[in-house]
Design a protein around this motif. Structure first.
Motif, PDB file in Angstrom:
ATOM      1  N   SER A  57       0.784  -1.080   0.166  1.00 18.84           N
ATOM      2  CA  SER A  57      -0.032  -0.232  -0.103  1.00 18.84           C
ATOM      3  C   SER A  57       0.917   1.305   0.023  1.00 18.84           C
ATOM      4  CB  SER A  57      -0.912  -0.080   1.280  1.00 18.84           C
ATOM      5  OG  SER A  57      -1.728   1.350   1.277  1.00 18.84           O
ATOM      6  N   SER A  58       1.609   1.126   0.827  1.00 14.07           N
ATOM      7  CA  SER A  58       2.711   2.267   0.771  1.00 14.07           C
ATOM      8  C   SER A  58       3.649   2.645  -0.847  1.00 14.07           C
ATOM      9  CB  SER A  58       3.862   2.280   1.981  1.00 14.07           C
ATOM     10  OG  SER A  58       3.332   1.992   3.159  1.00 14.07           O
ATOM     11  N   PHE A  59       3.899   1.541  -1.184  1.00 19.34           N
ATOM     12  CA  PHE A  59       4.642   1.455  -2.339  1.00 19.34           C
ATOM     13  C   PHE A  59       3.572   2.183  -3.432  1.00 19.34           C
ATOM     14  CE2 PHE A  59       6.372  -0.821  -6.192  1.00 19.34           C
ATOM     15  CZ  PHE A  59       7.290   0.090  -6.599  1.00 19.34           C
ATOM     16  N   GLN A  60       2.533   1.564  -3.617  1.00 17.66           N
ATOM     17  CA  GLN A  60       1.391   2.187  -4.460  1.00 17.66           C
ATOM     18  C   GLN A  60       1.188   3.797  -4.321  1.00 17.66           C
ATOM     19  OE1 GLN A  60       0.301   0.523  -6.715  1.00 17.66           O
ATOM     20  NE2 GLN A  60       0.968  -1.661  -6.217  1.00 17.66           N
ATOM     21  N   SER A  61       1.033   4.171  -2.949  1.00 20.86           N
ATOM     22  CA  SER A  61       1.047   5.668  -2.609  1.00 20.86           C
ATOM     23  C   SER A  61       1.839   6.527  -3.128  1.00 20.86           C
ATOM     24  CB  SER A  61       0.496   5.738  -1.326  1.00 20.86           C
ATOM     25  OG  SER A  61       0.492   7.193  -0.880  1.00 20.86           O
ATOM     26  N   ARG A  62       3.265   5.918  -2.864  1.00 23.93           N
ATOM     27  CA  ARG A  62       4.384   6.701  -3.376  1.00 23.93           C
ATOM     28  C   ARG A  62       4.444   7.032  -4.846  1.00 23.93           C
ATOM     29  NH1 ARG A  62       6.968   3.475   0.294  1.00 23.93           N
ATOM     30  NH2 ARG A  62       8.279   2.460  -1.574  1.00 23.93           N
ATOM     31  N   SER A  63       4.110   5.621  -5.486  1.00 25.59           N
ATOM     32  CA  SER A  63       4.110   5.558  -6.897  1.00 25.59           C
ATOM     33  C   SER A  63       3.166   6.738  -7.524  1.00 25.59           C
ATOM     34  CB  SER A  63       3.811   4.246  -7.493  1.00 25.59           C
ATOM     35  OG  SER A  63       4.814   3.515  -7.091  1.00 25.59           O
ATOM     36  N   HIS A  64       1.846   6.590  -6.759  1.00 26.09           N
ATOM     37  CA  HIS A  64       0.993   7.556  -7.376  1.00 26.09           C
ATOM     38  C   HIS A  64       1.258   9.091  -7.186  1.00 26.09           C
ATOM     39  CE1 HIS A  64      -3.130   8.940  -7.986  1.00 26.09           C
ATOM     40  NE2 HIS A  64      -2.999   9.772  -7.000  1.00 26.09           N
ATOM     41  N   THR A  65       2.061   9.372  -5.995  1.00 34.13           N
ATOM     42  CA  THR A  65       2.577  10.745  -5.937  1.00 34.13           C
ATOM     43  C   THR A  65       3.320  11.059  -6.825  1.00 34.13           C
ATOM     44  OG1 THR A  65       2.283  10.576  -3.530  1.00 34.13           O
ATOM     45  CG2 THR A  65       3.789  12.132  -4.191  1.00 34.13           C
ATOM     46  N   TYR A  66       4.310  10.011  -7.425  1.00 35.55           N
ATOM     47  CA  TYR A  66       5.319  10.335  -8.244  1.00 35.55           C
ATOM     48  C   TYR A  66       4.657  10.665  -9.864  1.00 35.55           C
ATOM     49  CZ  TYR A  66       9.443   9.526 -10.931  1.00 35.55           C
ATOM     50  OH  TYR A  66      10.842   9.636 -11.690  1.00 35.55           O
ATOM     51  N   ALA A  67       3.955   9.936  -9.852  1.00 35.47           N
ATOM     52  CA  ALA A  67       3.134   9.991 -11.164  1.00 35.47           C
ATOM     53  C   ALA A  67       2.347  11.575 -11.095  1.00 35.47           C
ATOM     54  CB  ALA A  67       2.079   9.147 -11.378  1.00 35.47           C
ATOM     55  N   LEU A  68       1.723  11.779 -10.258  1.00 33.88           N
ATOM     56  CA  LEU A  68       1.004  13.233 -10.103  1.00 33.88           C
ATOM     57  C   LEU A  68       2.038  14.228 -10.296  1.00 33.88           C
ATOM     58  CD1 LEU A  68      -1.531  12.675  -7.374  1.00 33.88           C
ATOM     59  CD2 LEU A  68      -1.933  13.035  -9.701  1.00 33.88           C
ATOM     60  N   LEU A  69       3.142  14.179  -9.682  1.00 36.01           N
ATOM     61  CA  LEU A  69       4.219  15.588  -9.811  1.00 36.01           C
ATOM     62  C   LEU A  69       4.654  15.316 -11.290  1.00 36.01           C
ATOM     63  CD1 LEU A  69       6.279  14.594  -6.519  1.00 36.01           C
ATOM     64  CD2 LEU A  69       5.034  16.715  -7.005  1.00 36.01           C
TER      65      LEU A  69
END
Length: 290
Positions: A57-69
């Protein structure tokens, strides 16, 4: 090898045209704080504890943040708001330096290059504990009865909409006949697993539309293997590109091709393995070609 051309985001607007510069600055500052918080919190919340559900879950959340940036930087650049684009670029740089998976990958690669194998083993074990799926490459290579299948996937940023939970991946397949018999491709079977572990089985015949499930819907992605049931002669190969959208920034695909030897009447079909490969927003350390 380029798989698909990246299309324009069109009228996608993440920031309203009426947003003031002050609000932009606040939003970007807030995003930078969020990146730092995510990078630190992910290490506090169960990292290395062996609880795969929380680490995933943490990995998915960080990846999502990276994509948004990345998407926000592209929007700012397209609207010629270069000051905003520069700020988001700096946020991305900070993220890449602090994101645990990217940091450990970098340290592992450096340790191997310097022959510091004790350190390399430590980084490998840390990476395995926080992101076990990161060891699956964005490519695979398998041979069955002389039929070799090579696959390479890539994240298509221009077709993705992270704010709407849509991540678009393209992949290129090369089928090489290294046997002494001609074969014909009859059917494809895919097992698609998203970052949450949801698995879908998709069976496709070459003359059917290429469809993949996303959020319980089906996306038509063009006709099958270019609308053919290709015959592949000994010593030759066949290539095609396709795509798969997911509702998570990471996932995996694997499957098989059903084929038949066409030089003998009454031959029975056989399955050719497509080895597992990753669909990853963060990619891997390999190149983009098959």
């Amino acid at each position: 090898m380029q798989l698909l051309s990246i299309k324009s985001l069109g009228d996608l607007r993440l920031l309203s045209s009426t947003t003031t510069n002050r609000k932009r600055e606040w939003a970007n500052c807030s995003m930078r704080r969020r990146v730092a918080i995510l990078a630190c919190a992910s290490e506090r919340n169960g990292y290395g504890s062996g609880r795969e559900d929380s680490t995933t879950s943490s990995f998915q959340s960080r990846s999502h943040t990276y994509a948004l940036l990345k998407q926000q930087m592209e929007v700012a650049a397209k609207s010629e708001d270069y000051k905003e684009a520069a700020r988001i670029r700096d946020s991305l740089k900070l993220f890449e330096e602090e994101e645990p998976v990217l940091r450990l990958r970098r340290l592992l690669k450096e340790a191997i290059a310097d022959e510091r194998f004790k350190d390399a083993a430590k980084y490998r074990d840390e990476l395995k504990s926080i992101a076990p799926h990161s060891f699956l490459k964005c490519s695979s290579d398998a041979t069955t009865l002389g039929i070799r299948v090579q696959v390479r996937s890539i994240y298509i940023e221009g077709r993705s909409q992270p704010s709407k939970g849509l991540y678009f991946f393209a992949y290129r397949i090369r089928i090489s006949n290294n046997s002494d018999q001609p074969v014909q491709l009859l059917r494809r079977h895919w097992i698609i697993t998203d970052g949450n572990g949801k698995m879908e089985n998709v069976f496709l015949f070459p003359f059917e539309s290429m469809v993949f499930p996303v959020q319980h819907n089906f996306y038509a992605l063009g006709s099958g293997v270019v609308g053919e049931q290709p015959t592949i002669l000994p010593g030759t190969s066949f290539e095609y590109s396709s795509a798969c959208p997911l509702n998570t920034p990471n996932g995996r695909m694997e499957g098989d091709f059903e084929m038949i030897h066409i030089d003998k009447v009454g031959s029975r079909s056989f399955n050719v393995a497509i080895a597992p490969f990753s669909l990853s927003l963060l990619g891997d350390d390999e190149g983009n070609s098959v």
